[in-house]
Design a protein around this motif. Structure first.
Motif: not given
Length: 393
Positions: A387-392
């Protein structure tokens, strides 16, 4: 049932902006307010909507409440010959169906079962069953042949099929899908329908075995029947499906479209990291996107176990009017790239201190705009463990 075990009956009459809805309940009336609300759909085919309060789609719900509902529906599945094939109906009931399948596995250790979901997206290059859900705003659906040898073998050897949806009204879609599955696997010997609300009526429910041509049972939390008289000027939104066989929509093959034989794993390390940064009394919303729903329930449940106040919900392509059980609506471009409106209901900007969006598609412009509107964080699930957190931006 009341304290004496008697069945409580209830008759309702609702004047919707799109017509008159009359409902008679003969099962579950004492739970109605906790389970169901009513809304008006922007759809000339069907101008009303039964809004489930325990589905996590149009109404926010606590994760443990949803998991308890999954267990109740799984318990409605009678003892039957296996292997057992569970099919969840897209879009609305994908998370429900996967949860019921996992609850059944927990209650029947050692039994073999296969989970599949129908979908409105073509994934992979394998064989498919195509069918229509006539009353839907986006009627075209697919059921993919599993790509794994073990999963294919289970599909072709299944003796019992469990179809999971939020609601049964005519049973026609279930019958059509079952007939297609019997074309692949003539050994299917039993059908069970697991739904939150059965509005087919007593006579139609009793006739299911004859209509399916197989012994058929029904498990539902609410049961009754309805009548709807459309208004003179029904609202009709633009089409909610623009299928293009050549388009890559970013729909994953890893979460049930090509078959699963086990429960999804929860990203516990991610839940630990998120919980550590959430202040006491902060409210958290974990959002699924479209057909990608069950992982948000699992993540929400993990946060809830860590003492966080969590609700879970999902975006949807269903156009619904602000009326009745729908108090707020946010529209945005869909993250699957079909170029159709998507919506989030009963969530207002600023209502939650933390909004966590779980998605299977790459984080394009639509998801970034959606995240900015809700001050949300984006979590791209490549697999259940990645699970990758994608910068907004």
């Amino acid at each position: 049932m009341n304290a004496r075990g008697d069945s409580l009956q209830l008759c309702l009459r609702r004047e919707l902006p799109t017509g008159l809805l009359e409902v008679e309940l003969h099962q579950g009336a004492d739970e109605l307010d906790a389970l169901l609300g009513f809304a008006a759909r922007a759809n000339a085919k069907r101008g009303f909507l039964f809004v489930s309060k325990v589905l996590g789609k149009h109404w926010p719900v606590r994760p443990q409440r949803m998991l308890a509902i999954h267990a109740r529906l799984a318990a409605s599945v009678p003892e039957a010959p296996g292997p057992v094939l569970f099919i969840a109906m897209a879009e609305t009931a994908v998370g429900l169906g996967q949860g019921v399948f996992e609850a059944w596995l927990r209650a029947h250790p050692g039994r073999e079962a296969l989970f599949l979901q129908t979908t409105r997206y073509r994934v992979g290059t394998g064989p498919i069953i195509e069918f229509e859900e006539a009353h839907s705003h986006a009627p075209r659906q697919f059921l993919h042949m599993p790509d794994g040898a073990h999963e294919q073998a289970l599909l072709l050897a299944a003796r019992t099929i469990v179809l999971v949806d939020d609601e049964a009204s005519t049973g026609n879609t279930f019958i059509n899908l079952t007939a297609a599955c019997r074309g692949l696997n003539p050994a299917l010997a039993r059908v069970h329908l697991a739904v939150l609300a059965n509005f087919m009526g007593a006579a139609a429910t009793q006739a299911l075995t004859a209509r399916f041509g197989l012994p058929t049972t029904m498990g539902a939390l609410l049961a009754g029947e309805y009548r709807f008289a459309p208004g003179e000027c029904p609202v009709d939104a633009a089409p909610a499906q623009r299928y293009d066989a050549r388009a890559e929509r970013g729909a994953s093959t890893a979460f049930g479209r090509l078959g699963s034989t086990r429960a999804l794993r929860t990203p516990e390390a991610l839940a630990d990291r998120l919980a550590a940064a959430i202040a006491p009394l902060d409210k958290v919303l974990v959002l699924g996107t479209g057909e990608f729903m069950h992982v948000s329930t699992l993540l929400g449940a993990a946060l809830e176990r860590r003492g966080i106040e969590v609700m879970v919900q999902s975006t949807t392509r269903s156009p619904i009017l602000i009326w009745g059980a729908i108090g707020h609506a946010i529209g945005f471009a869909d993250n699957y790239g079909e170029g159709i409106p998507n919506f989030l209901y009963n969530v207002a900007p600023g209502q939650y201190q933390h909004v966590l969006v779980c998605h299977e598609t790459p984080a394009g412009d639509a998801l970034h705009a959606f995240a900015r509107a809700l001050n949300a964080r984006l979590f791209h699930y490549h697999t259940e463990d990645d699970v990758e957190e994608v910068p907004v931006r």
